[in-house]
Design an enzyme around this catalytic site. Sequence first.
Site, PDB file in Angstrom:
ATOM      1  N   GLU A   1      12.210  -3.691  -7.251  1.00  0.00           N
ATOM      2  CA  GLU A   1      10.984  -3.666  -8.381  1.00  0.00           C
ATOM      3  C   GLU A   1      11.527  -2.600  -9.452  1.00  0.00           C
ATOM      4  OE1 GLU A   1       7.087  -5.051  -6.663  1.00  0.00           O
ATOM      5  OE2 GLU A   1       7.382  -2.842  -6.325  1.00  0.00           O
TER       6      GLU A   1
ATOM      7  N   GLY B   1       3.732  -3.584 -13.871  1.00  0.00           N
ATOM      8  CA  GLY B   1       2.358  -3.734 -14.607  1.00  0.00           C
ATOM      9  C   GLY B   1       2.504  -3.433 -16.000  1.00  0.00           C
TER      10      GLY B   1
ATOM     11  N   ASN C   1       0.163  -7.441  -3.618  1.00  0.00           N
ATOM     12  CA  ASN C   1      -0.034  -6.067  -3.387  1.00  0.00           C
ATOM     13  C   ASN C   1      -1.301  -5.759  -4.336  1.00  0.00           C
ATOM     14  OD1 ASN C   1      -0.314  -3.392  -3.423  1.00  0.00           O
ATOM     15  ND2 ASN C   1       1.652  -2.847  -4.552  1.00  0.00           N
TER      16      ASN C   1
ATOM     17  N   LYS D   1      -3.041  -3.230  -4.471  1.00  0.00           N
ATOM     18  CA  LYS D   1      -3.262  -1.665  -4.978  1.00  0.00           C
ATOM     19  C   LYS D   1      -4.442  -1.532  -4.590  1.00  0.00           C
ATOM     20  CE  LYS D   1       0.804  -2.663  -8.063  1.00  0.00           C
ATOM     21  NZ  LYS D   1       1.308  -2.243  -9.266  1.00  0.00           N
TER      22      LYS D   1
ATOM     23  N   HIS E   1       7.025   2.254  -2.416  1.00  0.00           N
ATOM     24  CA  HIS E   1       6.631   1.537  -3.705  1.00  0.00           C
ATOM     25  C   HIS E   1       6.809   2.632  -4.471  1.00  0.00           C
ATOM     26  CE1 HIS E   1       4.076  -0.088  -6.795  1.00  0.00           C
ATOM     27  NE2 HIS E   1       4.423  -1.176  -6.403  1.00  0.00           N
TER      28      HIS E   1
ATOM     29  N   GLU F   1       5.177   3.557  -7.085  1.00  0.00           N
ATOM     30  CA  GLU F   1       3.890   4.417  -7.332  1.00  0.00           C
ATOM     31  C   GLU F   1       3.833   5.416  -6.343  1.00  0.00           C
ATOM     32  OE1 GLU F   1       1.143   0.862  -7.744  1.00  0.00           O
ATOM     33  OE2 GLU F   1       2.181   0.588  -9.644  1.00  0.00           O
TER      34      GLU F   1
ATOM     35  N   SER G   1       5.695  -7.673 -12.722  1.00  0.00           N
ATOM     36  CA  SER G   1       5.060  -8.569 -13.752  1.00  0.00           C
ATOM     37  C   SER G   1       5.347 -10.149 -13.482  1.00  0.00           C
ATOM     38  CB  SER G   1       5.642  -8.392 -15.289  1.00  0.00           C
ATOM     39  OG  SER G   1       5.053  -6.886 -15.496  1.00  0.00           O
TER      40      SER G   1
END
Length: 251
Positions: free
Chosen positions: A166, A172, A9, A11, A94, A96, A212
């Site tokens: 996730e 991250g 991904n 992003k 996701h 985010e 990560s």
Amino acid sequence: MRKPLIAGNWKMNGNRGLAAEMLQAMESSLDQTSADVVVCPPFSLLQSVGECFENTPVFLGAQNVHAQLSGAYTGEISAPMLNEMDVKWCIVGHSERRAQFSETDAIVRQKVGILLQNGIQPIMCVGESLEEREAGKHEEVVVEQLKNGLSGLAADDQLRCTIAYEPVWAIGTGKTATPEQANSMHLVIRNQLAELSTEQFATKMRILYGGSVNADNAEELLGQSEIDGALVGGASLKTDQFPGIITAAKG
Ligand code: PGA
């Protein structure tokens, strides 16, 4: 036996040159692996990245889709548009997008449906926040996201979905779930998938871990019985990382 899947991904990162550099770096990993490999660049790069991966085993993926087929949705991209670009997979839900773009479970469910109708396989993300884990609610939260995101799907449609677990606190941050933490949540997810369809279907579904993942921790994470691949953010942009993750995925 489930075939592993490694999805990158990007992003809101990357450029035309990265796909070519990555392809060169991935060459020997692609020869060795039995995994499906998917790269999800931003919308604006789908065309050029798709051309770069033409005649290679790498599939093109997208990071988002709009829940409607067409209409007055300025700035949005529909599932038929993605299909036209030869996109085979699309990330939905996701964390985010859930946190920054108010993507609710109901919207996630609509997106899953519209993708399936247009021949694109959803990679549906679920995961708890740090507060939810610390409050001991992580399993409950993930099960709820799963039930809502897949609600009412026919069993064979459910089978076309991939789930990505996730934990939000691992994205991250450089802090991964331990292989045991991840595997035990994957088991909870698989049991829930069995309840939603059948055990036979749930056994065939792929559940990815994300948060990560890098070339150093991939082998241990992917070695867990219930972890069928990885959704990789930061490390998918690095030519010295992503190939190693692909190599670590053994079918
Ligand atoms: P990360 O991101 O690998 O950079 O933690 C994972 C993701 O957001 O899918």
